[in-house]
Write a protein that holds these residues in place. Structure first.
Motif, PDB file in Angstrom:
ATOM      1  N   ILE A 170     -14.530  19.631  -2.095  1.00 36.99           N
ATOM      2  CA  ILE A 170     -15.074  19.480  -3.437  1.00 36.99           C
ATOM      3  C   ILE A 170     -15.841  18.296  -3.449  1.00 36.99           C
ATOM      4  O   ILE A 170     -16.109  17.643  -4.849  1.00 36.99           O
ATOM      5  N   SER A 172     -22.849  18.057  -1.386  1.00 34.92           N
ATOM      6  CA  SER A 172     -21.862  19.238  -1.845  1.00 34.92           C
ATOM      7  C   SER A 172     -21.943  19.612  -3.311  1.00 34.92           C
ATOM      8  O   SER A 172     -21.576  20.469  -3.891  1.00 34.92           O
ATOM      9  N   PHE A 173     -22.644  18.630  -4.425  1.00 34.48           N
ATOM     10  CA  PHE A 173     -22.540  18.871  -5.581  1.00 34.48           C
ATOM     11  C   PHE A 173     -23.202  20.246  -6.084  1.00 34.48           C
ATOM     12  O   PHE A 173     -22.401  20.739  -6.747  1.00 34.48           O
ATOM     13  N   ASN A 213     -23.205  22.676  -4.564  1.00 32.13           N
ATOM     14  CA  ASN A 213     -22.334  24.099  -3.959  1.00 32.13           C
ATOM     15  C   ASN A 213     -21.278  24.362  -4.906  1.00 32.13           C
ATOM     16  O   ASN A 213     -20.691  25.416  -4.469  1.00 32.13           O
ATOM     17  N   ILE A 214     -20.884  23.475  -5.869  1.00 26.53           N
ATOM     18  CA  ILE A 214     -19.572  23.593  -6.505  1.00 26.53           C
ATOM     19  C   ILE A 214     -19.890  25.025  -7.440  1.00 26.53           C
ATOM     20  O   ILE A 214     -18.862  25.725  -7.462  1.00 26.53           O
ATOM     21  N   GLY A 239     -19.132  27.884  -5.516  1.00 23.98           N
ATOM     22  CA  GLY A 239     -18.003  27.957  -4.886  1.00 23.98           C
ATOM     23  C   GLY A 239     -18.035  27.700  -3.258  1.00 23.98           C
ATOM     24  O   GLY A 239     -16.962  27.985  -2.544  1.00 23.98           O
ATOM     25  N   THR A 265     -18.055  25.046  -1.437  1.00 17.71           N
ATOM     26  CA  THR A 265     -17.817  23.810  -1.120  1.00 17.71           C
ATOM     27  C   THR A 265     -17.312  23.111   0.216  1.00 17.71           C
ATOM     28  O   THR A 265     -16.837  22.383   0.590  1.00 17.71           O
ATOM     29  N   SER A 296     -17.804  21.026   5.819  1.00 16.89           N
ATOM     30  CA  SER A 296     -18.400  20.485   4.802  1.00 16.89           C
ATOM     31  C   SER A 296     -19.452  20.288   5.336  1.00 16.89           C
ATOM     32  O   SER A 296     -19.944  19.760   6.436  1.00 16.89           O
ATOM     33  N   SER A 344     -15.255  13.142   1.607  1.00 18.20           N
ATOM     34  CA  SER A 344     -14.270  14.114   2.007  1.00 18.20           C
ATOM     35  C   SER A 344     -13.370  13.602   3.272  1.00 18.20           C
ATOM     36  O   SER A 344     -12.254  14.005   3.216  1.00 18.20           O
TER      37      SER A 344
END
Length: 433
Positions: free
Chosen positions: A353, A358-359, A361-362, A365, A367, A388, A423
């Motif tokens: 997360i 990544s933002f 993709n949250i 879901g 991530t 990731s 990460s």
């Protein structure tokens, strides 16, 4: 001392560069294009196309969220044209870099006769020889194999195949499937055993559900005949689509046959110094088998070069990081030298997360996921599978610490750069939960 290097892929190019840096006399012979399979037919082509598919994937996500409204008009022909243009620029840079150390580069097909290297009707004596002739796609001996494409044909395609049957179940098969399914092809993967056996079951489940959901996977399936527009399996199924072979690679070792010792699989046999059974002859890269990876080939080429120049050096293959280049990278590493028993193993799974890219993709879901196996007895990391956007750098970094034998407690001082290595920080933080 006169050093001849045959082949300018990652092993030969880096080997000749290292020799030049050490002040040695170097002649580098290349049959086709400098930089070998990686730049001209392999991983750089895959990465270039995957950059496009990542953009397509992000564009779709942003359209689904409603804050960007755009319709992409993709020209595969133009993509290929620009890849070729970029390759030409990189070839010139690679040649200039090698020549900047005084190395002589000759283009032509080399042969070895009575301890003499011949190319373009010229003969060259040497004090040391490095054979780095790489490998080529292996195509199984099935009826209709001439209809099958390989990675060598990607830049020759005029358009995106409507349907594609990828024969093979390894990393290359997964990467090709990701590219063409994102570009709009209907893709089947036909694996002789299991698909992506290199990664853990949990990691594979995420890949199939989140990254390659539209790809049809046929495991424990053999193709018995190929046609121009379909394949026939050993289960009697006819699957429409152009056949594409991703069935491994075979060494370009013909030049060394009868000159140095070969292994049963026809790779050149070398020791940990990349030396053959002939005193002044070395080999490195894919022609020696093992890990068919660009970084490993570079490492082997440099190791061979140092030994050729009289600086004793040995190669080690422990904790080699690898990656599967998809719309979200899947990276993994294993401590091959671990003596950890099942009783001493402990595994944690971490939903992804955080980290770069990544933002957005949250909300969907998507991530990522990281799985870390520990050796409780020796307080060390044993294995990592990570999905990731930053897994490539994360796993490369941690693989170095694994290779150096760092204790888990040594990781606690890691300070991240937000969000680039968040990460990485999360993996480390979870070690003490």
């Amino acid at each position: 001392m006169k050093n001849i290097v045959i082949g300018s892929g990652p092993a030969g190019r880096l080997g000749s560069l290292e020799l030049g840096k050490l002040g040695e006399d170097v002649t580098l012979i290349e049959k086709n294009h400098i930089a070998g399979t990686c730049l001209n037919e392999g991983c750089m082509v895959i990465c270039a196309l995957t950059d496009i598919t990542k953009f397509i994937d992000s564009n779709k996500r942003f359209n689904d969220y409603g804050f960007i409204k755009s319709q992409l008009d993709i020209s595969y022909e133009k993509i290929i044209e620009k890849i070729v243009e970029t390759q030409e620029v990189l070839r010139k840079l690679n040649q200039m870099e090698n020549e900047s150390f005084g190395n002589n580069i000759i283009y032509g097909e080399a042969s070895i006769e009575d301890d003499i290297v011949k190319v373009n009707n010229e003969s060259f004596e040497y004090d040391n020889l490095l054979i780095a002739t790489g490998a080529r796609p292996f195509i199984p001996d099935i009826e209709g194999k001439e209809f099958g494409l390989t990675n060598k044909d990607i830049l020759k395609l005029d358009e995106i195949p409507e349907k594609l049957n990828i024969i093979g179940g390894g990393i290359i098969a997964g990467e090709i499937a990701n590219i063409y399914s994102t570009l709009g092809s209907e893709v089947n993967i036909l694996a002789r055993s299991t698909f992506l056996k290199e990664i853990s079951a949990t990691t594979k489940k995420y890949v199939l559900e989140k990254i390659l959901p539209e790809v049809n996977i046929y495991e424990n399936t053999n193709v018995v005949e190929a046609f121009k527009d379909k394949v026939l399996t050993d289960k009697g199924e006819e699957l429409e689509g152009t056949p594409f072979f991703a069935t491994g690679r075979t060494p370009n070792s013909e030049i060394a046959e009868g000159f140095v010792e070969l292994n049963q699989d026809r790779t050149i046999k070398v020791n940990e110094m990349m030396k053959t059974n002939v005193d002044n002859v070395y080999a490195a890269g894919d022609v020696t088998g093992g890990y068919l990876l660009t970084p490993v080939a570079r490492m082997e080429g440099i190791t061979a070069a140092r030994n050729m120049a009289g600086y004793g050096n040995k190669v080690s293959y422990n904790c080699i990081p690898q990656t599967l280049s998809l719309n979200m990278e899947v990276s993994f590493v294993k401590n091959e030298e671990s003596s950890c028993t099942d009783e001493d193993k402990s595994t944690i799974g971490i939903p992804g997360i955080a980290g770069p890219s990544s933002f957005w993709n949250i909300l969907s879901g998507d991530t990522g996921y990281t799985e870390v196996e520990f050796d409780k007895k020796n307080n060390e990391i044993n294995r990592i599978n990570s999905i990731s956007p930053s897994s490539v750098s994360d796993v490369a970094y941690i693989s170095y610490l694994m290779r150096m034998g760092y204790d888990l407690d040594d990781y606690s001082e890691f300070l991240e750069i937000h969000p680039s290595t968040d990460s990485n920080y999360k993996i480390i933080k979870n070690m003490w939960l």
